[in-house]
Scaffold this motif. Structure first.
Motif, short mmCIF file in Angstrom:
data_model
loop_
_atom_site.label_atom_id
_atom_site.label_comp_id
_atom_site.label_asym_id
_atom_site.label_seq_id
_atom_site.Cartn_x
_atom_site.Cartn_y
_atom_site.Cartn_z
N UNK A 196 8.31 5.53 -6.67
CA UNK A 196 7.40 6.61 -6.28
C UNK A 196 7.31 7.66 -7.39
N UNK A 197 8.45 7.95 -8.00
CA UNK A 197 8.47 8.94 -9.09
C UNK A 197 7.48 8.57 -10.19
N UNK A 198 7.42 7.27 -10.47
CA UNK A 198 6.68 6.82 -11.64
C UNK A 198 5.21 6.53 -11.33
N UNK A 199 4.86 6.39 -10.07
CA UNK A 199 3.52 5.90 -9.73
C UNK A 199 2.96 6.66 -8.54
N UNK A 200 1.76 6.26 -8.17
CA UNK A 200 1.15 6.80 -6.96
C UNK A 200 1.83 6.18 -5.73
N UNK A 201 1.50 6.73 -4.57
CA UNK A 201 2.08 6.17 -3.34
C UNK A 201 1.84 4.67 -3.23
N UNK A 202 2.82 3.98 -2.70
CA UNK A 202 2.66 2.54 -2.51
C UNK A 202 3.31 2.14 -1.19
N UNK A 203 3.06 0.94 -0.77
CA UNK A 203 3.59 0.48 0.51
C UNK A 203 5.10 0.66 0.56
N UNK A 204 5.59 1.26 1.63
CA UNK A 204 7.02 1.51 1.78
C UNK A 204 7.77 0.19 1.76
N UNK A 245 -5.23 -8.57 6.80
CA UNK A 245 -5.29 -7.31 6.07
C UNK A 245 -5.79 -7.51 4.66
N UNK A 246 -5.65 -6.45 3.90
CA UNK A 246 -6.21 -6.38 2.55
C UNK A 246 -5.11 -5.91 1.61
N UNK A 247 -5.06 -6.49 0.42
CA UNK A 247 -4.13 -6.03 -0.61
C UNK A 247 -4.93 -5.29 -1.67
N UNK A 248 -4.53 -4.04 -1.94
CA UNK A 248 -5.27 -3.23 -2.92
C UNK A 248 -4.31 -2.72 -4.00
N UNK A 249 -4.91 -2.24 -5.08
CA UNK A 249 -4.13 -1.61 -6.16
C UNK A 249 -3.99 -0.12 -5.83
N UNK A 250 -2.78 0.38 -5.85
CA UNK A 250 -2.54 1.79 -5.50
C UNK A 250 -3.23 2.73 -6.49
N UNK A 251 -3.43 2.28 -7.71
CA UNK A 251 -3.98 3.18 -8.73
C UNK A 251 -5.49 3.33 -8.64
N UNK A 252 -6.17 2.28 -8.18
CA UNK A 252 -7.64 2.32 -8.13
C UNK A 252 -8.17 2.24 -6.72
N UNK A 253 -7.35 1.77 -5.79
CA UNK A 253 -7.83 1.54 -4.43
C UNK A 253 -8.65 0.26 -4.29
N UNK A 254 -8.86 -0.46 -5.38
CA UNK A 254 -9.70 -1.67 -5.34
C UNK A 254 -8.92 -2.87 -4.82
N UNK A 255 -9.62 -3.81 -4.15
CA UNK A 255 -8.94 -4.99 -3.62
C UNK A 255 -8.41 -5.88 -4.74
#
Lengths: 302, 302
Positions: free
Chosen positions: B107-115, B151-161
């Motif tokens: 989390x420190x290094x990146x945007x929020x991601x799946x827990x 469901x859908x898998x997306x990139x946390x940085x862009x929100x794109x699938x």
């Protein structure tokens, strides 16, 4: 919690609380009311320290899994002839520490008694009793030097000799192997039990001990290698001494002239346990002799 | 030292120094110069905490030996189908703690991601890939309720699938057994890998999970019993999700209506991981459905 709780959009936007003391307290407090009080105290402290360790070093999942694999491997290598879990504790000084604690508790309750040391993994429960003055060395290595060991067992409370005390002794050969590790040695070579006579005296022939490395082919050896440490122990003889109505003592005595007294791989050396072998006169059977007297505390429960 | 140094009269008249911080520092400082710096930090802290634990509770030799025996037994029970060392860590919250630390670093290094959540001991490396819309439940228990998960898998940085992401899923049957524990289930029952389509979508049929106890026939179960705790885990599904150029996530999702959410025997529940199964309309194959979307952080090293 910083969690956007939309189903199917489970993001955590700030650190979870699992990292803090709250989590550790939750784990400790999950213990039920029927836990033994002493055990609750021990387990609570263990959980607290292990969690504090993980937090202090920011332990990662990969590092933790390496530790789990070492623990599993230790169990898989252990048998009735080898205790690798014990050896892993020994190389980080834990057995010596709990031995010192156990000894200090004994000192608190009684008069001074023979200093104790760790059992180590090579004691056997079925060691034969041998007559005083006989030998424990049968398959004597060509580079071994025979020594005569003798002494008196007394009661710490009265100073009087204890008859019928049992002196259980074991040592390895000059190749560093105890008999159960070494197909070239007969069973029970270099081990025996001796019963003190009416004057509390015991005696036997053995070999002057030599340094050797603890087994380094398992996770304890891997740990030593990771820590850039050698596996050697200074020359020593193991003893357990028992007498009726007295507390038994488990100890090791170290040749004061040995290498590795200052960097024993299992941290068992104490000043009180260093002994001096001296030249033996007029005995073609032994070049050296060692007097070692043992004082046992009365057991108030016996 | 309080030692009367007469040879053959080895008495220690006051506590040995092994009990203090000096001894712990000696053990830590015995590490050689070639120890990896991170490893030196981790091992030093571990030795410090384990010694502090032993001193804090005045751990006795007998108590320590019970711990050694549990560790050896854990290794002896472990195999490619079972990791008892891991399970012992799990019941004292250690895997969840290191998972939280590892997650916090991400989390420190990146945007929020799946827990994230713990892997647990039942993942398999050879799980087959199955087509989207197919099932993972073949030997469906009579008391099991089939659910559709998508469901859908997306990139946390862009929100794109993310197309071609792999969703690796496993769960136990209603008897609490994973297929490798249960001769009545065929191999790879209730597990499968699904590859997301060009829109980042995945879907499959599974069963709505039910609570079950962790195996309690080994030292981990003995530890739970000593702590007067139950062995149950709340109903959950395990997932590992991976995509090119992104960091994989290992997690568990928990049925928000399950028992044991507040007293999971391995402390893995997080708010962010609770999910709601809802009734499914117009599908004779499934009574419930669950949407679960996953967001993966970009891996800066990839």
């Amino acid at each position: 919690m910083g969690v956007s709780g939309i189903n199917g959009q489970s993001f955590a936007t700030e650190p979870e609380t699992a990292l803090g003391q709250d989590f550790t307290s939750l784990v400790i407090q999950s213990m039920g009311p029927n836990t033994d009080p002493r055990l609750r105290h021990v387990i609570s402290s263990f959980i607290q320290h292990i969690h504090d360790f993980a937090r202090d070093v920011r332990l990662t999942t990969d590092e933790w899994m390496l530790g789990v694999q070492m623990i599993n491997r230790a169990g898989q290598m252990s048998s009735d002839k080898r205790n690798e879990g014990q050896l892993m504790c020994d190389v980080i000084g834990l057995e010596s520490l709990v031995d010192a604690i156990t000894y200090e508790e004994a000192v608190k309750a009684h008069r001074p008694l023979t200093a104790s040391a760790i059992l180590g993994p090579f004691w056997r429960s079925d060691t034969p009793t041998r007559p005083n003055g006989s030998t424990i060395t049968f398959d004597t290595a060509t580079d071994a030097v025979v020594a005569y060991m003798y002494g008196e067992v007394t009661s710490a409370d009265t100073g009087l000799p204890l008859a019928n005390a049992v002196v259980d002794v074991w040592q390895c050969s000059t190749n560093g192997l105890y008999e159960q590790q070494d197909p070239a040695q007969r069973e029970h070579n270099l081990r025996g039990k001796f019963v003190t006579d009416s004057n509390g005296k015991y005696s036997f022939y053995c070999i002057r001990p030599t340094p050797y490395p603890v087994p380094d082919d398992g996770p304890a050896g891997h740990l030593l290698s990771l820590m850039d440490r050698h596996a050697y122990r200074p020359a020593h003889i193991h003893l357990i001494v028992e007498a009726a109505k007295h507390k038994p003592v488990t100890t090791q005595i170290f040749d004061a002239e040995s290498k590795y007294l200052d960097d024993d791989s299992v941290f068992a050396v104490k000043e009180a346990l260093k002994v001096n072998f001296v030249p033996r006169q007029g005995d073609p059977e032994a070049k050296f002799e060692l007097q070692y007297n043992v004082s046992l505390a009365v057991d108030p429960k016996a």
